[in-house]
Design a protein around this motif. Sequence first.
Motif, short mmCIF file in Angstrom:
data_model
loop_
_atom_site.label_atom_id
_atom_site.label_comp_id
_atom_site.label_asym_id
_atom_site.label_seq_id
_atom_site.Cartn_x
_atom_site.Cartn_y
_atom_site.Cartn_z
N ALA A 1 42.93 41.14 54.87
CA ALA A 1 43.40 39.80 55.22
C ALA A 1 44.81 39.55 54.71
CB ALA A 1 42.44 38.75 54.67
N GLN A 2 44.97 39.43 53.39
CA GLN A 2 46.28 39.15 52.79
C GLN A 2 46.39 39.90 51.47
OE1 GLN A 2 45.71 34.69 53.12
NE2 GLN A 2 47.86 34.81 53.69
N PRO A 3 47.61 40.20 51.03
CA PRO A 3 47.78 40.89 49.75
C PRO A 3 47.43 39.97 48.59
CG PRO A 3 49.77 41.04 51.12
CD PRO A 3 48.89 40.00 51.73
N LEU A 4 46.83 40.57 47.57
CA LEU A 4 46.45 39.85 46.35
C LEU A 4 46.79 40.71 45.14
CD1 LEU A 4 42.78 38.77 47.15
CD2 LEU A 4 44.77 37.26 47.16
N LEU A 5 46.99 40.05 44.02
CA LEU A 5 47.01 40.78 42.75
C LEU A 5 45.57 41.15 42.38
CD1 LEU A 5 49.52 38.82 40.48
CD2 LEU A 5 49.90 40.97 41.70
N LEU A 6 45.38 42.39 41.93
CA LEU A 6 44.06 42.78 41.44
C LEU A 6 43.61 41.84 40.33
CD1 LEU A 6 41.65 44.70 41.18
CD2 LEU A 6 43.06 46.15 39.69
N ALA A 7 44.54 41.42 39.49
CA ALA A 7 44.19 40.50 38.40
C ALA A 7 43.65 39.18 38.94
CB ALA A 7 45.42 40.25 37.52
N HIS A 8 44.21 38.71 40.05
CA HIS A 8 43.74 37.46 40.66
C HIS A 8 42.32 37.66 41.20
CE1 HIS A 8 44.21 33.52 42.33
NE2 HIS A 8 44.14 33.92 43.59
N HIS A 9 42.09 38.80 41.82
CA HIS A 9 40.76 39.09 42.36
C HIS A 9 39.73 39.15 41.23
CE1 HIS A 9 38.36 40.91 45.73
NE2 HIS A 9 37.59 41.21 44.69
N LEU A 10 40.03 39.84 40.16
CA LEU A 10 39.10 39.92 39.03
C LEU A 10 38.88 38.57 38.38
CD1 LEU A 10 40.40 43.24 37.43
CD2 LEU A 10 38.29 42.94 38.76
N HIS A 11 39.94 37.77 38.33
CA HIS A 11 39.82 36.45 37.72
C HIS A 11 38.87 35.55 38.49
CE1 HIS A 11 41.15 32.29 36.67
NE2 HIS A 11 41.06 32.81 35.47
N ALA A 12 38.69 35.81 39.78
CA ALA A 12 37.73 35.02 40.56
C ALA A 12 36.33 35.14 39.96
CB ALA A 12 37.72 35.48 42.01
N TYR A 13 35.97 36.32 39.48
CA TYR A 13 34.66 36.49 38.85
C TYR A 13 34.60 35.82 37.48
CZ TYR A 13 33.34 39.66 42.56
OH TYR A 13 33.02 40.17 43.80
N VAL A 14 35.71 35.81 36.78
CA VAL A 14 35.77 35.09 35.51
C VAL A 14 35.52 33.60 35.75
CG1 VAL A 14 37.22 34.49 33.53
CG2 VAL A 14 37.34 36.79 34.50
N ALA A 15 36.10 33.07 36.82
CA ALA A 15 35.90 31.66 37.16
C ALA A 15 34.44 31.37 37.49
CB ALA A 15 36.80 31.27 38.34
N MET A 16 33.80 32.28 38.22
CA MET A 16 32.38 32.10 38.53
C MET A 16 31.55 32.09 37.25
SD MET A 16 31.81 34.72 41.71
CE MET A 16 33.17 35.04 42.86
N LEU A 17 31.80 33.06 36.40
CA LEU A 17 31.03 33.17 35.16
C LEU A 17 31.29 32.00 34.22
CD1 LEU A 17 31.39 37.02 34.54
CD2 LEU A 17 29.37 35.79 35.36
N ALA A 18 32.48 31.41 34.30
CA ALA A 18 32.76 30.22 33.48
C ALA A 18 31.85 29.06 33.88
CB ALA A 18 34.23 29.81 33.63
#
Length: 485
Positions: A163-180
């Motif tokens: 779809a669109q380029p992302l930082l890997l860090a941004h992608h991983l942080h999405a799971y951190v947000a879920m777990l928060a």
Amino acid sequence: MSGGSKLWGGRFQKPTHELVDQLNASLPFDRRLARHDILGSLAHVTMLARQGIVPLEDARAIAQGLRVILQEIQEERFVFRLADEDIHLSVERRLRELIGPAAGRLHTARSRNDQVALDFRLWMREAILEVGEGIVETSQALLDLANEHRDVVLPGYTHLQRAQPLLLAHHLHAYVAMLARDLARLQELYRRVNRSPLGSGALAGVPYPIDRAFVAELLAMDGILENSIDAVSARDFALEFLADLAIVMAHLSRLAEELVLWSSSEFGFIEFDDAFATGSSIMPQKKNPDVAELLRGKSGRVFGHLMGLLTVVKGLPLAYNKDLQEDKEGVFDALDTVALLLRVLPPMLRTLRIDRGRMHTAAEQGFTLATDVADALVRAGVPFRDAHEAVGRLVAYCIAEGKTFGELAADELVRFHPRLAEIVFPRTVWDAVRAREHPGGTGPEHVARALEASRSELERTARWLQQERQRIDEAFARLLSEEFP
């Protein structure tokens, strides 16, 4: 836990059938509550002595006997007998063996109904802390991985299409947000769980001058449950715990699914450390992501326990019913499942090998900059729908001609919109990533701030978890000291 048993005399003329004993017995699984049952009894007998309901001499003998029983259990010297039916009667039977008839005073102003409700809540608050600690550790591992690879770009996906380029860090942080959010739900549940039902009796309260608040204080609980009927019959705290664990497992399963995909030859984004992968029984070349697959698969186990308990409680009249004996096995298994996975996941994440080049190459393919071209047209005054259509036709042309945007000449671009040859649009994935420097976006500066904010929040949560553990441990240590009652 009302009902007939050969352990209770008076009303019944003969013992229950041996098959009924097997059906009725909960000791094989509720023995897990032994420590909490004893600690709850210590608090109860301390209150009984303080209120003058039980003679001080008997209360001291009971307390000393309970401490001996706990030591026997901890040293695995305690003999559990199926005939005892449940952990409460098992402890009471042994207490009578140790101190004689005075043991019978322990059950004054108490029913097994409010007793088991207390035990379950004492156990569950520690289970909540255990899961919380595991989520914190997993989130920290994700943040460590994100920080280590903050300069890595990969394609983001929708519908599993680039779809669109992302930082890997941004992608991983999405799971951190879920777990928060999972952590926040567990903290809220903790406040609801940490209330004492003791003193509710079988369902109507007890006719003794008890001090329920004092018992709650001794057990480091935050107050009492106000309605005696609700206190002995409600299991919404167990349902909520299972629901919270089910959501945790849904989040972990999504992460596991992506790790499985990314480790495949088709993606090739990551490789699992040998310690977290397995081989094939027949194909020597295989490196299977079994740990991630098990993490994904065990989500169904936890989901099933939630549905099972919902089915148990949905039609129960007030107050206690024997059906509620079915409230624990699924909860225990769900906790064991989630806690183990949360111990395995952090070291697995920290040992992942990231193929930075493969991710970057994939981010450049599939016309992931198409939306940025459309946005550039919009900034030049073109309505978005028109820009969307023009770029869509441009993509189709590139696919047919085997070209990329960067390879197109001006006369080719203007075929699709006259402004395309005039505007400046992102030519690299890094151009697209840096263009999204706003809260919530994948811009490098914002992502760095988001990672730091999440780490600070995790540190606050870790401190809360530690404080609650310390509060519980100190309260229990006081109950186990020779000063009580």
